[in-house]
Design a protein around this motif. Structure first.
Motif, PDB file in Angstrom:
ATOM      1  N   HIS A   1       0.921  -1.029  -0.292  1.00 46.43           N
ATOM      2  CA  HIS A   1       0.621  -0.057  -0.103  1.00 46.43           C
ATOM      3  C   HIS A   1       0.703   1.549  -0.129  1.00 46.43           C
ATOM      4  O   HIS A   1       1.955   0.934  -0.297  1.00 46.43           O
TER       5      HIS A   1
ATOM      6  N   HIS B   1       3.921   1.286   2.238  1.00 46.13           N
ATOM      7  CA  HIS B   1       5.100   0.228   2.036  1.00 46.13           C
ATOM      8  C   HIS B   1       5.448   2.175   0.780  1.00 46.13           C
ATOM      9  O   HIS B   1       6.709   1.944   0.853  1.00 46.13           O
TER      10      HIS B   1
ATOM     11  N   ASP C   1       6.083  -1.521  14.807  1.00 42.24           N
ATOM     12  CA  ASP C   1       5.069  -2.595  15.391  1.00 42.24           C
ATOM     13  C   ASP C   1       6.799  -4.117  15.152  1.00 42.24           C
ATOM     14  O   ASP C   1       6.527  -5.134  15.696  1.00 42.24           O
TER      15      ASP C   1
ATOM     16  N   TYR D   1       3.653   2.640   9.717  1.00 43.56           N
ATOM     17  CA  TYR D   1       2.589   1.298   9.569  1.00 43.56           C
ATOM     18  C   TYR D   1       2.860   0.911  10.390  1.00 43.56           C
ATOM     19  O   TYR D   1       3.555   0.201  11.030  1.00 43.56           O
ATOM     20  N   SER D   2       1.707   0.265  10.855  1.00 43.45           N
ATOM     21  CA  SER D   2       1.390  -0.320  11.473  1.00 43.45           C
ATOM     22  C   SER D   2       0.231  -1.549  11.443  1.00 43.45           C
ATOM     23  O   SER D   2      -0.875  -1.451  11.097  1.00 43.45           O
ATOM     24  N   GLU D   3       0.721  -2.615  11.545  1.00 43.97           N
ATOM     25  CA  GLU D   3      -0.999  -4.005  11.495  1.00 43.97           C
ATOM     26  C   GLU D   3      -1.602  -3.473  12.580  1.00 43.97           C
ATOM     27  O   GLU D   3      -3.069  -4.213  12.823  1.00 43.97           O
ATOM     28  N   SER D   4      -1.268  -2.754  13.904  1.00 41.61           N
ATOM     29  CA  SER D   4      -2.184  -3.178  15.074  1.00 41.61           C
ATOM     30  C   SER D   4      -2.072  -1.835  15.571  1.00 41.61           C
ATOM     31  O   SER D   4      -0.801  -0.701  15.690  1.00 41.61           O
TER      32      SER D   4
ATOM     33  N   HIS E   1      -2.468   3.632   7.335  1.00 40.72           N
ATOM     34  CA  HIS E   1      -2.287   2.222   6.219  1.00 40.72           C
ATOM     35  C   HIS E   1      -2.176   1.506   7.049  1.00 40.72           C
ATOM     36  O   HIS E   1      -1.225   1.502   7.760  1.00 40.72           O
ATOM     37  N   SER E   2      -3.047   0.411   6.506  1.00 39.78           N
ATOM     38  CA  SER E   2      -2.457  -1.407   7.107  1.00 39.78           C
ATOM     39  C   SER E   2      -3.109  -2.191   5.882  1.00 39.78           C
ATOM     40  O   SER E   2      -3.999  -1.659   5.615  1.00 39.78           O
TER      41      SER E   2
ATOM     42  N   THR F   1      -4.002  -4.735   6.371  1.00 36.97           N
ATOM     43  CA  THR F   1      -5.758  -5.619   7.381  1.00 36.97           C
ATOM     44  C   THR F   1      -7.028  -4.893   6.472  1.00 36.97           C
ATOM     45  O   THR F   1      -7.445  -5.256   6.372  1.00 36.97           O
ATOM     46  N   ASP F   2      -6.795  -3.214   6.698  1.00 34.60           N
ATOM     47  CA  ASP F   2      -8.174  -2.341   6.409  1.00 34.60           C
ATOM     48  C   ASP F   2      -7.685  -2.371   4.834  1.00 34.60           C
ATOM     49  O   ASP F   2      -9.490  -2.409   3.913  1.00 34.60           O
TER      50      ASP F   2
END
Length: 207
Positions: A18, A21, A110, A137-140, A171-172, A174-175
């Protein structure tokens, strides 16, 4: 006297890649004066609790997402590797391919918080300088990162850690996957060619 090349490694699931990144890659190349940055989609990710999308799709999306980033190489070595893929193996290969080069491992905040759990983490620190993007950015959403002590539990010289200056982006991946599954637009989260690829290949559309 020839200056040693500066080679970066930016690995991840990239499921999908995304805009954050891409911003992180550009920041790493610019702020670390990299001669080359290897974008490496992970293969059999030992730490992932969910199945990843097929490597052929993640590789293709990386090629689209990072196409306009200078000094970037999309590297498929982990997708070609049998069994679980580990960063230490990729760094060892890069060190052999670029003798004398300075190696930089690009990770997010993260990932830095969990770095002590990585396979052969102390050896990674002997091979490469960690380049950490704080809140890029972070997944959590609740990832914790202590800039003053980024690698708790390991003895790390400040010379082995670089902090990247990068604006926070929410941004993630997952989203992005969630929005696609719900039929919501993602054009503001991923590069346009990636959004087109996801639509054309019917990715992330649920069970």
């Amino acid at each position: 006297m020839t200056t040693a090349p500066r080679i970066g490694l930016f690995g991840g699931a990239f499921d999908p890649p995304h805009d954050a990144h891409v911003a992180l890659a550009r920041a790493a190349i610019g702020q670390l004066s990299l001669d080359q940055l290897h974008i490496v989609p992970t293969g059999d990710a030992w730490h992932k609790t969910r199945p990843l999308s097929p490597g052929v799709h993640r590789l293709a999306m990386c090629q689209l997402a990072f196409a306009d980033v200078p000094k970037m190489v999309v590297d498929d070595r982990e997708l070609r590797r049998d069994g679980p893929t580990y960063t230490i193996d990729t760094l060892t290969e890069l060190r052999a391919e670029y003798p004398g080069a300075e190696l930089f491992l690009q990770i997010g905040a993260d990932q830095a918080a969990a770095f002590h759990t990585w396979r052969r983490a102390p050896e990674i620190l002997r091979i490469a300088t960690l380049s950490i993007a704080v809140r890029a950015y972070s997944e959590s959403a609740d990832a914790v990162f202590d800039v003053k002590n980024p690698l708790a539990g390991l003895s790390v010289s400040p010379a082995h850690v670089r902090i990247l200056n990068l604006s926070a982006m929410a941004h993630s991946a997952t989203d992005v996957r969630r929005r696609v599954a719900q039929g919501l637009p993602i054009g503001h989260l991923v590069p346009a060619p990636v959004a087109g690829y996801i639509a054309e290949n019917h990715l992330y559309q649920g069970p």
